[in-house]
Each structure stands twice: as C-alpha cells, then as structure tokens.
Design a protein around this motif. Structure first.
Motif, PDB file in Angstrom:
ATOM      1  N   GLY A 102      21.857   8.805  36.330  1.00 36.05           N
ATOM      2  CA  GLY A 102      21.987   8.425  37.733  1.00 36.05           C
ATOM      3  C   GLY A 102      23.422   8.534  38.218  1.00 36.05           C
ATOM      4  N   ASP A 103      24.354   8.118  37.379  1.00 30.79           N
ATOM      5  CA  ASP A 103      25.770   8.226  37.739  1.00 30.79           C
ATOM      6  C   ASP A 103      26.190   9.684  37.875  1.00 30.79           C
ATOM      7  OD1 ASP A 103      25.985   5.476  37.714  1.00 30.79           O
ATOM      8  OD2 ASP A 103      26.867   5.388  35.696  1.00 30.79           O
ATOM      9  N   TRP A 104      25.718  10.531  36.945  1.00 34.17           N
ATOM     10  CA  TRP A 104      26.072  11.953  36.985  1.00 34.17           C
ATOM     11  C   TRP A 104      25.538  12.594  38.263  1.00 34.17           C
ATOM     12  CZ3 TRP A 104      24.061  16.818  37.380  1.00 34.17           C
ATOM     13  CH2 TRP A 104      24.847  17.877  36.933  1.00 34.17           C
ATOM     14  N   VAL A 105      24.303  12.286  38.605  1.00 33.41           N
ATOM     15  CA  VAL A 105      23.713  12.841  39.820  1.00 33.41           C
ATOM     16  C   VAL A 105      24.441  12.331  41.054  1.00 33.41           C
ATOM     17  CG1 VAL A 105      21.629  12.862  41.253  1.00 33.41           C
ATOM     18  CG2 VAL A 105      21.453  13.281  38.793  1.00 33.41           C
ATOM     19  N   GLN A 106      24.780  11.063  41.075  1.00 34.82           N
ATOM     20  CA  GLN A 106      25.488  10.505  42.221  1.00 34.82           C
ATOM     21  C   GLN A 106      26.844  11.181  42.416  1.00 34.82           C
ATOM     22  OE1 GLN A 106      24.608   8.186  44.624  1.00 34.82           O
ATOM     23  NE2 GLN A 106      26.552   8.855  45.526  1.00 34.82           N
ATOM     24  N   GLN A 107      27.588  11.355  41.321  1.00 35.15           N
ATOM     25  CA  GLN A 107      28.943  11.897  41.403  1.00 35.15           C
ATOM     26  C   GLN A 107      28.961  13.381  41.721  1.00 35.15           C
ATOM     27  OE1 GLN A 107      31.290  11.254  37.867  1.00 35.15           O
ATOM     28  NE2 GLN A 107      32.907  12.669  38.502  1.00 35.15           N
ATOM     29  N   ASN A 108      28.004  14.120  41.162  1.00 39.74           N
ATOM     30  CA  ASN A 108      28.087  15.585  41.218  1.00 39.74           C
ATOM     31  C   ASN A 108      27.077  16.248  42.142  1.00 39.74           C
ATOM     32  OD1 ASN A 108      30.164  15.777  39.104  1.00 39.74           O
ATOM     33  ND2 ASN A 108      28.531  15.019  37.759  1.00 39.74           N
ATOM     34  N   VAL A 109      26.073  15.511  42.577  1.00 39.93           N
ATOM     35  CA  VAL A 109      25.050  16.078  43.455  1.00 39.93           C
ATOM     36  C   VAL A 109      24.978  15.308  44.774  1.00 39.93           C
ATOM     37  CG1 VAL A 109      22.615  16.717  43.695  1.00 39.93           C
ATOM     38  CG2 VAL A 109      23.729  16.872  41.445  1.00 39.93           C
ATOM     39  N   LEU A 110      24.641  14.045  44.707  1.00 37.98           N
ATOM     40  CA  LEU A 110      24.436  13.283  45.934  1.00 37.98           C
ATOM     41  C   LEU A 110      25.710  13.159  46.759  1.00 37.98           C
ATOM     42  CD1 LEU A 110      22.073  10.438  44.648  1.00 37.98           C
ATOM     43  CD2 LEU A 110      21.494  12.716  45.521  1.00 37.98           C
ATOM     44  N   ALA A 111      26.847  13.083  46.102  1.00 35.87           N
ATOM     45  CA  ALA A 111      28.113  12.975  46.833  1.00 35.87           C
ATOM     46  C   ALA A 111      28.405  14.217  47.670  1.00 35.87           C
ATOM     47  CB  ALA A 111      29.256  12.725  45.845  1.00 35.87           C
ATOM     48  N   TYR A 112      27.748  15.328  47.338  1.00 35.04           N
ATOM     49  CA  TYR A 112      27.986  16.584  48.046  1.00 35.04           C
ATOM     50  C   TYR A 112      26.758  17.090  48.807  1.00 35.04           C
ATOM     51  CZ  TYR A 112      32.183  16.969  45.124  1.00 35.04           C
ATOM     52  OH  TYR A 112      33.388  16.741  44.506  1.00 35.04           O
ATOM     53  N   SER A 113      25.619  16.451  48.636  1.00 33.93           N
ATOM     54  CA  SER A 113      24.353  17.042  49.081  1.00 33.93           C
ATOM     55  C   SER A 113      24.250  17.186  50.598  1.00 33.93           C
ATOM     56  CB  SER A 113      23.170  16.217  48.553  1.00 33.93           C
ATOM     57  OG  SER A 113      23.234  14.884  49.033  1.00 33.93           O
ATOM     58  N   ALA A 114      25.037  16.449  51.368  1.00 31.48           N
ATOM     59  CA  ALA A 114      24.998  16.618  52.821  1.00 31.48           C
ATOM     60  C   ALA A 114      25.637  17.923  53.255  1.00 31.48           C
ATOM     61  CB  ALA A 114      25.694  15.435  53.502  1.00 31.48           C
ATOM     62  N   ASP A 115      26.519  18.470  52.416  1.00 35.85           N
ATOM     63  CA  ASP A 115      27.295  19.655  52.810  1.00 35.85           C
ATOM     64  C   ASP A 115      27.146  20.845  51.871  1.00 35.85           C
ATOM     65  OD1 ASP A 115      28.749  18.308  55.037  1.00 35.85           O
ATOM     66  OD2 ASP A 115      29.555  17.113  53.399  1.00 35.85           O
ATOM     67  N   VAL A 116      26.527  20.629  50.692  1.00 36.01           N
ATOM     68  CA  VAL A 116      26.334  21.695  49.707  1.00 36.01           C
ATOM     69  C   VAL A 116      24.840  21.872  49.478  1.00 36.01           C
ATOM     70  CG1 VAL A 116      26.738  22.443  47.328  1.00 36.01           C
ATOM     71  CG2 VAL A 116      28.544  21.246  48.585  1.00 36.01           C
ATOM     72  N   LYS A 117      24.374  23.108  49.491  1.00 37.57           N
ATOM     73  CA  LYS A 117      22.945  23.392  49.368  1.00 37.57           C
ATOM     74  C   LYS A 117      22.553  23.577  47.897  1.00 37.57           C
ATOM     75  CE  LYS A 117      22.018  25.219  53.940  1.00 37.57           C
ATOM     76  NZ  LYS A 117      21.359  26.291  54.730  1.00 37.57           N
ATOM     77  N   PHE A 118      22.335  22.473  47.218  1.00 37.35           N
ATOM     78  CA  PHE A 118      21.860  22.542  45.839  1.00 37.35           C
ATOM     79  C   PHE A 118      20.431  23.071  45.831  1.00 37.35           C
ATOM     80  CE2 PHE A 118      25.104  19.244  45.786  1.00 37.35           C
ATOM     81  CZ  PHE A 118      25.839  19.571  44.657  1.00 37.35           C
ATOM     82  N   ARG A 119      20.172  24.026  44.937  1.00 36.15           N
ATOM     83  CA  ARG A 119      18.833  24.625  44.816  1.00 36.15           C
ATOM     84  C   ARG A 119      18.162  24.189  43.522  1.00 36.15           C
ATOM     85  NH1 ARG A 119      15.859  28.336  47.367  1.00 36.15           N
ATOM     86  NH2 ARG A 119      14.614  29.876  46.220  1.00 36.15           N
ATOM     87  N   TYR A 120      18.856  24.368  42.413  1.00 33.90           N
ATOM     88  CA  TYR A 120      18.331  23.956  41.109  1.00 33.90           C
ATOM     89  C   TYR A 120      19.429  23.247  40.324  1.00 33.90           C
ATOM     90  CZ  TYR A 120      15.197  27.877  42.267  1.00 33.90           C
ATOM     91  OH  TYR A 120      14.356  28.737  42.920  1.00 33.90           O
ATOM     92  N   ILE A 121      19.009  22.290  39.505  1.00 36.25           N
ATOM     93  CA  ILE A 121      19.876  21.728  38.477  1.00 36.25           C
ATOM     94  C   ILE A 121      19.361  22.267  37.146  1.00 36.25           C
ATOM     95  CG2 ILE A 121      20.858  19.659  37.454  1.00 36.25           C
ATOM     96  CD1 ILE A 121      21.497  20.002  40.435  1.00 36.25           C
ATOM     97  N   ALA A 122      20.177  23.040  36.447  1.00 36.64           N
ATOM     98  CA  ALA A 122      19.798  23.619  35.158  1.00 36.64           C
ATOM     99  C   ALA A 122      20.297  22.686  34.059  1.00 36.64           C
ATOM    100  CB  ALA A 122      20.393  25.004  34.984  1.00 36.64           C
ATOM    101  N   VAL A 123      19.375  21.973  33.449  1.00 31.24           N
ATOM    102  CA  VAL A 123      19.733  20.988  32.422  1.00 31.24           C
ATOM    103  C   VAL A 123      19.789  21.705  31.076  1.00 31.24           C
ATOM    104  CG1 VAL A 123      19.135  18.778  31.367  1.00 31.24           C
ATOM    105  CG2 VAL A 123      18.650  19.178  33.795  1.00 31.24           C
ATOM    106  N   GLY A 124      20.951  22.258  30.772  1.00 28.57           N
ATOM    107  CA  GLY A 124      21.119  23.017  29.536  1.00 28.57           C
ATOM    108  C   GLY A 124      20.906  24.497  29.749  1.00 28.57           C
ATOM    109  N   ASN A 125      21.670  25.295  29.022  1.00 29.84           N
ATOM    110  CA  ASN A 125      21.596  26.752  29.106  1.00 29.84           C
ATOM    111  C   ASN A 125      21.401  27.332  27.716  1.00 29.84           C
ATOM    112  OD1 ASN A 125      21.894  29.379  30.394  1.00 29.84           O
ATOM    113  ND2 ASN A 125      23.918  29.493  29.434  1.00 29.84           N
ATOM    114  N   GLU A 126      20.271  28.024  27.526  1.00 28.17           N
ATOM    115  CA  GLU A 126      19.953  28.695  26.260  1.00 28.17           C
ATOM    116  C   GLU A 126      20.023  27.735  25.063  1.00 28.17           C
ATOM    117  OE1 GLU A 126      22.173  32.318  25.811  1.00 28.17           O
ATOM    118  OE2 GLU A 126      21.228  33.247  27.573  1.00 28.17           O
TER     119      GLU A 126
END
Length: 328
Positions: A102-126
């Motif tokens: 929840g803290d990670w989402v708040q700091q890195n997504v919700l804090a910017y979501s009014a002005d940044v168009k997040f499409r996907y959160i990729a939880v881990g790569n390969e």
C-alpha cells in the motif's frame, strides 16, 4: 556481416519477420499501440525531462520503465504518455506485506495518478519458477491490485507480470505448446488472477535470439521464431484461459555485436512490426484489433554487458534515430 536488401542471405531473415509478425497478428487481440521501453542503464543518456520530450516529439504515446524513478514520473506529468511501471525484482518480497504494498502504491502510483497515465503495473520481469522471488510474485500482485482498487482505479490501472517465452515447452508444432510442469504451478494461478481482473499477460518476445541459435540449421529459425508467440497461446488455452489477452511488453533487435545484428536487419524488424501494429487490420479471432507492443529499447545502454545487449536502442544517446521510424 550485414544483410543487404539485395542479398540472397536476407531471405531467411525476411521469412522470419513475416512469420513472426503474421502469427502476432493472428493471435493477439489487444488494442493496437506502439510504445517504447525506457531503460536507463547508461552513463551518457539524456535527462528524464529530455527523454519525455523526445517521446512526445516522435509521437510515441506509451512508455515502459523498470523502476519508479521519481524524476521520470515527474517528467511524465501532463504528457498523456501511457505508462507500464515495473515493480523491481528486489522489491517483490517486500510487497508481499500488504501494508508495504500500500505504501509503495501510494508513493509511486497514487501520488502521480492525477497527472500520469498509468496503464499497467508489471510486478516482476522475467521471473522464473526456480527463482527465489517466484513465490512472491502473485502475493505482491494481489496486494498491489488491492491498493489500486482501494483508490477506485482498478478499471484504469491493471496489475500483471512480464514473462519470457521459455516457460512454454514443446513449441513445435506451435499447437503443442504448453507450460512446463515446473512453470505450471507458478504461472497458472497468475493467469487465473489476470482473467479475474481483466488484465493481460505481459510477454517479452525476442525472435532475434532464436534466429541466431547455433544449434539450429539456417532453415529452422523462421519456424522457431514463429513458435515463440504461437506456442504462448496454446499454453494459455491449455491453462484454461483461451481469451486472455497478451501485450508484447518487449520486442527488439540489436544493431551491433553479432553478424545478424545490423542496422539494416534491426530497421527492417522494427519497421515491419510497427507497420503491423499501426495497421489495425484485425485478426481472425478479433477483427479490427491489433497488437499492443513495446519496442525494446529507447536507447543504447552502455553499462549493460558488452556485445549485443548494449545495442538495442532505436535512438542513440545523442537522441538521433537509428532507423527513421514512424510511430504514430
């Protein structure tokens, strides 16, 4: 050695491209759009603000970044660029704790979501089933999704993970493709989570590596390359998710470091792929819908391992285009 446009040795390369792109169009049903992955593993790259301006100047409407770099997120404000944001590998275990997620989402997504168009959160790569982080991927995905849903953004921002094509075995013929027994216990619960929440599976597809496989004779790589994508769908069907959409979260071709890694070959690959995505000609399964694809990568990255890994950029660090691509 470069394959010139008039060389007979370019024929297998062209066949590879045609087969791969044909199968992509025949089997992927996401909305068509071309994005570019923005890696920062270089010491000579433009500032984040300059990079965002370069995306806008070239009509690149979608970006993938591999960590929540605050300068990049700040630069993206008001840009209308749609974003895939990765949860880095070293954060996966931490985000199995719902409060920390929840803290990670708040700091890195919700804090910017009014002005940044997040499409996907990729939880881990390969992440592979044998990796220590594998057991953390699904719990972290669930926690990130729950935090996004608590903000009523689950309809706008989808949570997924990005895999490579090695989780599928028996890719020839493609219809025989299936997730390996080791991969099944890892990927099937993830597939079920994605289906329940209307999210696509993100897949990194690199026909280049099949094309240069030294074990295979010259006549085989085109078929091998085609299987990379086709077999993924066979695997999904056998896993009980025949309608799950796939987004190509990385696909690229290097311009140096191997006889097949040339500017000519890479340019051909990127131009053909962009042409198919932007054509919106539809598919037999989903007429009128083309693939959503992210080219890898925006820049050559000189801090990566020496060889082809340093030469996947469609732009040089000086912001010059290598291939004269038209993205929109």
């Amino acid at each position: 050695m470069a394959f010139s446009s008039n060389s007979a040795s370019e024929k297998p390369f062209r066949v590879t491209m045609l087969l791969l792109l044909g199968l992509l169009m025949s089997h992927i049903g996401a909305s068509g759009a071309v994005g570019v992955c923005y890696g920062r593993n270089g010491d000579n790259l433009p500032s984040q603000a300059d990079v965002v301006n370069l995306y806008k100047a070239n009509n690149i409407g979608q970006m993938r970044i591999y960590d929540p770099d605050q300068a990049t997120l700040q630069a993206l404000k008001g840009s209308n660029i749609q974003l895939i944001l990765d949860v880095p590998k070293d954060k996966l275990q931490e985000l199995t704790d719902s409060a920390k997620a929840g803290d990670w989402v708040q700091q890195n997504v919700l804090a910017y979501s009014a002005d940044v168009k997040f499409r996907y959160i990729a939880v881990g790569n390969e992440i592979h089933p044998a990796d220590a982080e594998a057991k953390s991927v699904l719990p972290a995905m669930q926690n990130v999704h729950n935090a996004i849903a608590a903000a009523n953004l689950q309809g706008q921002i989808k949570v997924s993970t990005s895999i490579d094509t090695t989780l599928v075995v028996n890719p020839s013929p493609p219809s025989a493709g299936t997730f390996s027994p080791e991969a099944s216990s890892y990927i099937i619960p993830i597939i079920q989570f994605l289906a329940q929440n209307g999210a696509p599976l993100l897949v990194n597809v690199y026909p280049y590596f099949a094309y240069i496989d030294p074990i295979l004779p010259t006549s085989i790589p085109p078929r091998k390359s085609a299987c990379l994508t086709h077999a993924q769908y066979a695997g999904l069907e056998k896993a009980g998710a025949p309608n799950l959409e796939i987004v190509i979260s990385e696909s690229g071709w290097p311009s140096e470091g191997n006889p097949a890694a040339t500017v000519e070959n890479a340019g051909t690959y990127y131009r053909n792929l962009i042409g198919h995505v932007n054509g919106n000609t539809g598919t037999p399964r989903k007429p009128g819908k083309a693939i959503e694809t992210y080219l890898f990568a925006m820049f050559d990255e000189n801090l990566k391992a020496a060889g082809t890994e340093q030469h996947f950029g469609v732009f040089s660090p000086s912001k010059e285009q290598k291939y004269q691509l038209t993205f929109a």
